[in-house]
Design a protein around this motif. Sequence first.
Motif, short mmCIF file in Angstrom:
data_model
loop_
_atom_site.label_atom_id
_atom_site.label_comp_id
_atom_site.label_asym_id
_atom_site.label_seq_id
_atom_site.Cartn_x
_atom_site.Cartn_y
_atom_site.Cartn_z
N ASP A 122 -10.55 7.99 5.08
CA ASP A 122 -10.25 8.44 6.44
C ASP A 122 -10.25 9.97 6.54
N THR B 156 -2.49 -0.51 -4.68
CA THR B 156 -1.99 -1.54 -3.77
C THR B 156 -1.87 -2.86 -4.52
N GLY C 75 -6.40 2.33 -3.37
CA GLY C 75 -6.73 0.90 -3.45
C GLY C 75 -6.20 0.19 -4.69
N ALA D 193 -4.26 7.26 7.33
CA ALA D 193 -4.13 5.80 7.46
C ALA D 193 -4.60 5.41 8.86
N THR E 218 0.82 -1.22 0.00
CA THR E 218 0.00 0.00 0.00
C THR E 218 0.86 1.27 0.00
N ARG F 85 -2.16 8.36 20.46
CA ARG F 85 -1.76 9.14 21.66
C ARG F 85 -1.18 10.50 21.29
N ALA G 10 -5.67 6.63 2.43
CA ALA G 10 -5.56 5.17 2.27
C ALA G 10 -6.81 4.47 2.77
P1 NAP Z 1 -4.73 -0.06 11.83
O1 NAP Z 1 -3.76 -1.18 11.90
O2 NAP Z 1 -6.01 -0.16 12.58
O3 NAP Z 1 -3.96 1.27 12.30
C1 NAP Z 1 -4.66 2.46 12.51
C2 NAP Z 1 -3.70 3.52 12.99
O4 NAP Z 1 -4.47 4.69 13.25
C3 NAP Z 1 -2.99 3.15 14.29
O5 NAP Z 1 -1.62 3.44 14.19
C4 NAP Z 1 -3.67 4.00 15.34
O6 NAP Z 1 -2.82 4.46 16.37
C5 NAP Z 1 -4.10 5.20 14.52
N1 NAP Z 1 -5.24 5.84 15.18
C6 NAP Z 1 -6.34 5.26 15.67
N2 NAP Z 1 -7.12 6.16 16.28
C7 NAP Z 1 -6.47 7.35 16.18
C8 NAP Z 1 -6.75 8.65 16.64
N3 NAP Z 1 -7.84 8.94 17.35
N4 NAP Z 1 -5.86 9.63 16.36
C9 NAP Z 1 -4.74 9.37 15.66
N5 NAP Z 1 -4.41 8.13 15.22
C10 NAP Z 1 -5.28 7.14 15.48
O7 NAP Z 1 -5.14 0.27 10.34
P2 NAP Z 1 -4.32 0.05 8.95
O8 NAP Z 1 -4.28 -1.40 8.63
O9 NAP Z 1 -3.07 0.84 8.97
O10 NAP Z 1 -5.36 0.74 7.96
C11 NAP Z 1 -5.67 2.11 8.01
C12 NAP Z 1 -6.69 2.43 6.93
O11 NAP Z 1 -6.14 2.14 5.68
C13 NAP Z 1 -7.99 1.62 7.02
O12 NAP Z 1 -9.04 2.45 6.59
C14 NAP Z 1 -7.77 0.51 6.03
O13 NAP Z 1 -8.98 0.04 5.46
C15 NAP Z 1 -6.97 1.22 4.98
N6 NAP Z 1 -6.11 0.32 4.18
C16 NAP Z 1 -6.26 0.38 2.85
C17 NAP Z 1 -5.48 -0.41 2.05
C18 NAP Z 1 -5.66 -0.33 0.57
O14 NAP Z 1 -5.14 -1.14 -0.15
N7 NAP Z 1 -6.38 0.67 0.10
C19 NAP Z 1 -4.55 -1.28 2.60
C20 NAP Z 1 -4.38 -1.31 3.98
C21 NAP Z 1 -5.18 -0.49 4.77
P3 NAP Z 1 -2.17 3.47 17.49
O15 NAP Z 1 -1.02 2.81 16.79
O16 NAP Z 1 -1.76 4.38 18.56
O17 NAP Z 1 -3.25 2.51 17.88
#
Ligand code: NAP
Length: 281
Positions: A240, A264, A261, A210, A143, A193, A231
């Motif tokens: 997002d 990726t 998307g 993200a 991604t 945080r 993303a």
């Molecule tokens: P994830 O593993 O759930 O990570 C989310 C991140 O956001 C974490 O680092 C988290 O912080 C942070 N976060 C959560 N709440 C927050 C807040 N209130 N303020 C600031 N930061 C916050 O998600 P991911 O796998 O990286 O995916 C993120 C997004 O990208 C999703 O929408 C997913 O669907 C999308 N995605 C798309 C693709 C694609 O191919 N298009 C591929 C992968 C993911 P902490 O680390 O502190 O918990």
Amino acid sequence: MSAQILDGKALAQHFEDEMRGRVEALKAKAGGRTPILATILVGADPASATYVRMKGNACRRVGMDSMAVELPEDTTTDQLLARIDELNNNPDVHGILLQHPVPAQIDERLCFDAISLGKDVDGVTCLGFGRMAMGEEAYGCATPKGIMRLLEHYEVPLEGKHAVVVGRSAILGKPMAMMLLEANATVTICHSRTRDLAGLVAQADIVVGAVGRPEFIKADWIKDGAVVVDAGFHPRKCGDIELGPLIDRVAAYTPVPGGVGPMTINTLIFQTLEAGEKAFS
Ligand code: NAP
């Protein structure tokens, strides 16, 4: 101001056309053999099954092949490691994709890291991440690497720019930040945080969303003329970042859907082709 659309769908299509020619040439050279991506799906999660099917289809669209490995929901870490080992040692397999997330009883990190570096075309191993972060050769995490290819194609300037990445996951936020750093951006990584998220995002020349929460990053946090990369993808077809009010006042943005998307999957098959080219050279 009329913003540039960073059109991942069109670019992925363009890259597929290019890849088709490369696959043809490779097949001719390799006596009809074609690069093969092994996809591993553990369990029956419908969204994961759809993603895996899309990845297999993308391989076939460019003339490559895929090998679908489907394992039951109650698969253990040892059983999955054994399958990965088989694929690592199978000379007909050039890339391995382990679909994330795997069921909770499995040690996902251990299994990702069991994928041999040369077949880690999804860029999920710690070794691959470390090498990429050090500027050494490795396949990028699909991604963020797809986002970098998109930014590069549209000639979005990165050097010296302030990039703010919101999210620090292993498959997205962290490698994204490292890739932007490698491209000489000044990078801020935000997470759950982080204090004064809105204030940090307001400083960004480039914002990467993200987070995994629909329209969590508000339009009024983002400055005029910024580049917006989203993303996220959610069932109500938003990302997002609250994109609607930004379209007339940012320099460029990725649409949702049709931005990040498609890039990726395209990056996954692009890196599989590269692995095949290395194997057949
Ligand atoms: P994830 O593993 O759930 O990570 C989310 C991140 O956001 C974490 O680092 C988290 O912080 C942070 N976060 C959560 N709440 C927050 C807040 N209130 N303020 C600031 N930061 C916050 O998600 P991911 O796998 O990286 O995916 C993120 C997004 O990208 C999703 O929408 C997913 O669907 C999308 N995605 C798309 C693709 C694609 O191919 N298009 C591929 C992968 C993911 P902490 O680390 O502190 O918990």
